[in-house]
Design an enzyme around this catalytic site. Structure first.
Site, PDB file in Angstrom:
ATOM      1  N   CYS A  57       0.775  -0.684   0.348  1.00 54.43           N
ATOM      2  CA  CYS A  57       0.002  -0.012  -0.157  1.00 54.43           C
ATOM      3  C   CYS A  57       1.224   1.291  -0.183  1.00 54.43           C
ATOM      4  O   CYS A  57       1.425   1.441   0.508  1.00 54.43           O
ATOM      5  CB  CYS A  57      -0.859  -0.253   1.473  1.00 54.43           C
ATOM      6  SG  CYS A  57      -2.638   1.310   1.405  1.00 54.43           S
ATOM      7  N   TRP A  90      -8.171  -7.190   4.511  1.00 50.78           N
ATOM      8  CA  TRP A  90      -6.376  -7.775   5.456  1.00 50.78           C
ATOM      9  C   TRP A  90      -6.745  -8.127   6.219  1.00 50.78           C
ATOM     10  O   TRP A  90      -7.384  -8.657   7.173  1.00 50.78           O
ATOM     11  CB  TRP A  90      -6.248  -6.114   5.222  1.00 50.78           C
ATOM     12  CG  TRP A  90      -5.713  -5.203   4.430  1.00 50.78           C
ATOM     13  CD1 TRP A  90      -6.440  -4.131   4.530  1.00 50.78           C
ATOM     14  CD2 TRP A  90      -5.216  -5.031   3.420  1.00 50.78           C
ATOM     15  NE1 TRP A  90      -5.952  -3.031   3.583  1.00 50.78           N
ATOM     16  CE2 TRP A  90      -5.441  -3.562   3.031  1.00 50.78           C
ATOM     17  CE3 TRP A  90      -4.653  -5.953   2.397  1.00 50.78           C
ATOM     18  CZ2 TRP A  90      -4.783  -3.419   1.606  1.00 50.78           C
ATOM     19  CZ3 TRP A  90      -3.902  -5.528   1.023  1.00 50.78           C
ATOM     20  CH2 TRP A  90      -3.667  -4.375   0.651  1.00 50.78           C
ATOM     21  N   ARG A 123     -14.339   0.709   5.072  1.00 47.18           N
ATOM     22  CA  ARG A 123     -13.475   0.074   5.002  1.00 47.18           C
ATOM     23  C   ARG A 123     -12.677   0.178   5.491  1.00 47.18           C
ATOM     24  O   ARG A 123     -12.262   0.922   7.037  1.00 47.18           O
ATOM     25  CB  ARG A 123     -13.052   0.443   3.932  1.00 47.18           C
ATOM     26  CG  ARG A 123     -14.047   0.871   2.460  1.00 47.18           C
ATOM     27  CD  ARG A 123     -13.791   1.484   1.580  1.00 47.18           C
ATOM     28  NE  ARG A 123     -12.872   0.176   0.132  1.00 47.18           N
ATOM     29  CZ  ARG A 123     -13.747  -0.218   0.067  1.00 47.18           C
ATOM     30  NH1 ARG A 123     -15.163  -0.138  -0.789  1.00 47.18           N
ATOM     31  NH2 ARG A 123     -13.494  -1.907  -1.092  1.00 47.18           N
ATOM     32  N   THR A 125      -9.114  -0.190   6.331  1.00 43.44           N
ATOM     33  CA  THR A 125      -7.741   0.543   5.645  1.00 43.44           C
ATOM     34  C   THR A 125      -6.675   0.592   6.587  1.00 43.44           C
ATOM     35  O   THR A 125      -6.633   0.800   7.258  1.00 43.44           O
ATOM     36  CB  THR A 125      -7.788   1.573   4.822  1.00 43.44           C
ATOM     37  OG1 THR A 125      -8.187   2.321   6.186  1.00 43.44           O
ATOM     38  CG2 THR A 125      -9.263   1.671   3.754  1.00 43.44           C
ATOM     39  N   GLU A 141      -4.926   7.802   8.483  1.00 43.46           N
ATOM     40  CA  GLU A 141      -4.825   8.706   7.568  1.00 43.46           C
ATOM     41  C   GLU A 141      -4.105   8.557   7.500  1.00 43.46           C
ATOM     42  O   GLU A 141      -3.335   9.422   8.123  1.00 43.46           O
ATOM     43  CB  GLU A 141      -6.074   9.904   7.492  1.00 43.46           C
ATOM     44  CG  GLU A 141      -6.198  10.953   6.554  1.00 43.46           C
ATOM     45  CD  GLU A 141      -5.415  10.673   5.072  1.00 43.46           C
ATOM     46  OE1 GLU A 141      -7.498   9.917   4.940  1.00 43.46           O
ATOM     47  OE2 GLU A 141      -4.839  10.302   4.557  1.00 43.46           O
ATOM     48  N   SER A 142      -3.036   8.637   6.430  1.00 43.98           N
ATOM     49  CA  SER A 142      -1.723   8.744   5.880  1.00 43.98           C
ATOM     50  C   SER A 142      -1.171   9.590   5.943  1.00 43.98           C
ATOM     51  O   SER A 142       0.029  10.107   6.542  1.00 43.98           O
ATOM     52  CB  SER A 142      -1.374   7.324   5.003  1.00 43.98           C
ATOM     53  OG  SER A 142      -1.517   8.042   3.756  1.00 43.98           O
ATOM     54  N   TYR A 188      -4.598   4.842  -9.432  1.00 45.12           N
ATOM     55  CA  TYR A 188      -6.216   4.601  -8.594  1.00 45.12           C
ATOM     56  C   TYR A 188      -7.149   4.968  -9.883  1.00 45.12           C
ATOM     57  O   TYR A 188      -8.188   3.857 -10.204  1.00 45.12           O
ATOM     58  CB  TYR A 188      -6.856   4.717  -7.693  1.00 45.12           C
ATOM     59  CG  TYR A 188      -5.490   3.428  -6.586  1.00 45.12           C
ATOM     60  CD1 TYR A 188      -6.237   2.444  -5.543  1.00 45.12           C
ATOM     61  CD2 TYR A 188      -4.740   4.082  -6.124  1.00 45.12           C
ATOM     62  CE1 TYR A 188      -4.897   1.568  -5.151  1.00 45.12           C
ATOM     63  CE2 TYR A 188      -3.437   3.359  -4.915  1.00 45.12           C
ATOM     64  CZ  TYR A 188      -3.599   2.537  -4.599  1.00 45.12           C
ATOM     65  OH  TYR A 188      -3.121   2.049  -3.924  1.00 45.12           O
TER      66      TYR A 188
HETATM   67  N1  LIG Z   1      -6.940   7.758   3.095  1.00 45.61           N
HETATM   68  C1  LIG Z   1      -6.850   6.285   3.489  1.00 45.61           C
HETATM   69  C2  LIG Z   1      -6.695   5.155   2.117  1.00 45.61           C
HETATM   70  C3  LIG Z   1      -6.020   4.639   2.704  1.00 45.61           C
HETATM   71  C4  LIG Z   1      -6.451   2.799   1.544  1.00 45.61           C
HETATM   72  O1  LIG Z   1      -7.157   3.717   1.082  1.00 45.61           O
HETATM   73  N2  LIG Z   1      -5.379   2.109   1.734  1.00 45.61           N
HETATM   74  C5  LIG Z   1      -6.281   1.179   0.697  1.00 45.61           C
HETATM   75  C6  LIG Z   1      -5.018   0.236   1.004  1.00 45.61           C
HETATM   76  S1  LIG Z   1      -3.358   1.027  -0.864  1.00 45.61           S
HETATM   77  C7  LIG Z   1      -6.438  -0.322   1.774  1.00 45.61           C
HETATM   78  O2  LIG Z   1      -6.644  -1.095   2.747  1.00 45.61           O
HETATM   79  N3  LIG Z   1      -7.333  -0.887   0.674  1.00 45.61           N
HETATM   80  C8  LIG Z   1      -8.991  -1.897   1.232  1.00 45.61           C
HETATM   81  C9  LIG Z   1      -9.928  -1.048   1.596  1.00 45.61           C
HETATM   82  O3  LIG Z   1     -10.475  -0.638   0.356  1.00 45.61           O
HETATM   83  O4  LIG Z   1     -11.519  -2.569   1.736  1.00 45.61           O
HETATM   84  C10 LIG Z   1      -4.957   6.930   3.944  1.00 45.61           C
HETATM   85  O5  LIG Z   1      -3.819   7.459   2.702  1.00 45.61           O
HETATM   86  O6  LIG Z   1      -4.355   6.384   4.105  1.00 45.61           O
END
Ligand SMILES: N[C@@H](CCC(=O)N[C@@H](CS)C(=O)NCC(=O)O)C(=O)O
Length: 315
Positions: A57, A90, A123, A125, A141-142, A188
């Site tokens: 990621c 995950w 989600r 994430t 949030e990253s 994306y």
């Molecule tokens: N806004 C979030 C986005 C994080 C994100 O989209 N992570 C993806 C992996 S690259 C994820 O965990 N996706 C799983 C999902 O959407 O269910 C950030 O920047 O922290």
């Protein structure tokens, strides 16, 4: 995804789209800070926080780069998920060099979310900054986590590196905005577009940004000012995945990266910095992206590019 704390069976890694087939990213829900910025709730302390990440990621990887650049490895622990997205999102499988979740005993990351909020909808994430003391998520949030690592841990950071130096913040924000909309998220939008128009719109934005990066990097080694900043981390995480995943799976193939010599030299400069190189696991990146069934139903992972490609980037 989770709905009222329950995992929904028809979960799809492809996120929402608008009426014209454009991909829309979910907003993050946990947005606290650490240290004084959290109004005393989340004190900065060694061993208190754990970062859940995936090497596939780009968003999680930017926090990994920052953690190491700041010298916070012994202050904040890391727990790595299996790069392959399962029907339950995950997982902590122990396979593929991933971790077992000793902290929450979770099999799936969504269980970490429901430990923090049993009625969570959204989600699950990565990245997630977890607080062991309160047993909750501080932030998922990253962009925030980058700032938390840069500022909130204060003296606990071993290295005197400032990712967002005073005086450069306006330029960093402008650069980040372009990188996010047209590049980090742009790839994306190309990959998850559900209409030809939305896909082409996104791909042209991505390559216009590469043109812009090439011009900018012809004038100096870093994107903003005369030093490495947060903007370089943001550009790097997308650039390093470009030929491993975005060019093939996301169809970002208007031109090869070899048409961008200043950009390639920049990737090499960053790869020579251990904090950047250590955040790159090509096996995780390829296995992870190519496990997205909606985009690659056969699950076949391409053989190339080989690790030589990274060695060449670092040379
Ligand atoms: N806004 C979030 C986005 C994080 C994100 O989209 N992570 C993806 C992996 S690259 C994820 O965990 N996706 C799983 C999902 O959407 O269910 C950030 O920047 O922290």
């Amino acid at each position: 995804m989770l709905v009222n704390g329950r995992w929904t069976q028809d979960w799809q890694p492809v996120q929402e789209s608008d009426g014209d087939g454009r991909f829309i990213r979910q907003r993050s829900s946990f947005r606290d800070r650490v240290g004084p910025a959290s109004e005393g709730r989340f004190e900065a302390a060694a061993g208190r926080y754990l970062l859940y990440v995936a090497y596939i990621c780009p968003w999680a990887s930017r926090t990994l780069v920052a953690r190491r650049l700041k010298g916070l490895e012994s202050v904040i622990d890391v727990c790595v998920v299996d790069p392959r997205l399962s029907d339950q999102g995950w997982t902590f499988s122990g396979d593929f060099g991933s971790d077992i979740d000793h902290e929450n005993g979770a099999r799936y990351l969504h269980q970490v979310y429901t430990s923090a909020d049993p009625t969570y909808t959204g989600r699950a994430t990565v990245p997630v900054l977890w607080d062991r003391f309160e047993g909750t998520i501080v932030n998922n949030e990253s962009a925030d986590i980058l700032r938390i690592l840069d500022r909130d841990f204060g003296d606990l950071a071993r290295h005197d590196v400032v990712l967002r130096p005073d005086g450069l913040d306006t330029e960093i924000d402008a650069c980040n905005a372009r990188l996010y909309d047209d590049f980090n998220n742009g790839v994306y939008q190309a990959g998850f577009a559900t209409s030809q128009r939305a896909y082409e719109e996104a791909v042209h934005k991505v390559f216009a940004t590469l043109d812009w990066l090439e011009q900018r990097l012809a004038h100096g080694p870093w994107l903003v000012g005369d030093r490495l900043t947060e903007s370089d981390i943001r550009a790097f995480v997308t650039l390093i995945r470009f030929e491993l995943a975005y060019c093939g799976l996301f169809k970002c193939n208007l031109r090869p990266l070899s048409d961008y010599p200043a950009v390639l030299a920049y990737v090499g400069r960053l790869m020579a910095i251990p904090a950047f190189a250590a955040s790159v696991r090509p096996d995780h990146i390829k296995a992870g992206y190519y496990s997205i069934k909606a985009l690659n139903p056969s699950g076949i992972v391409p053989v190339g590019p080989t690790p030589d490609y990274l060695a060449a980037a670092a040379a």
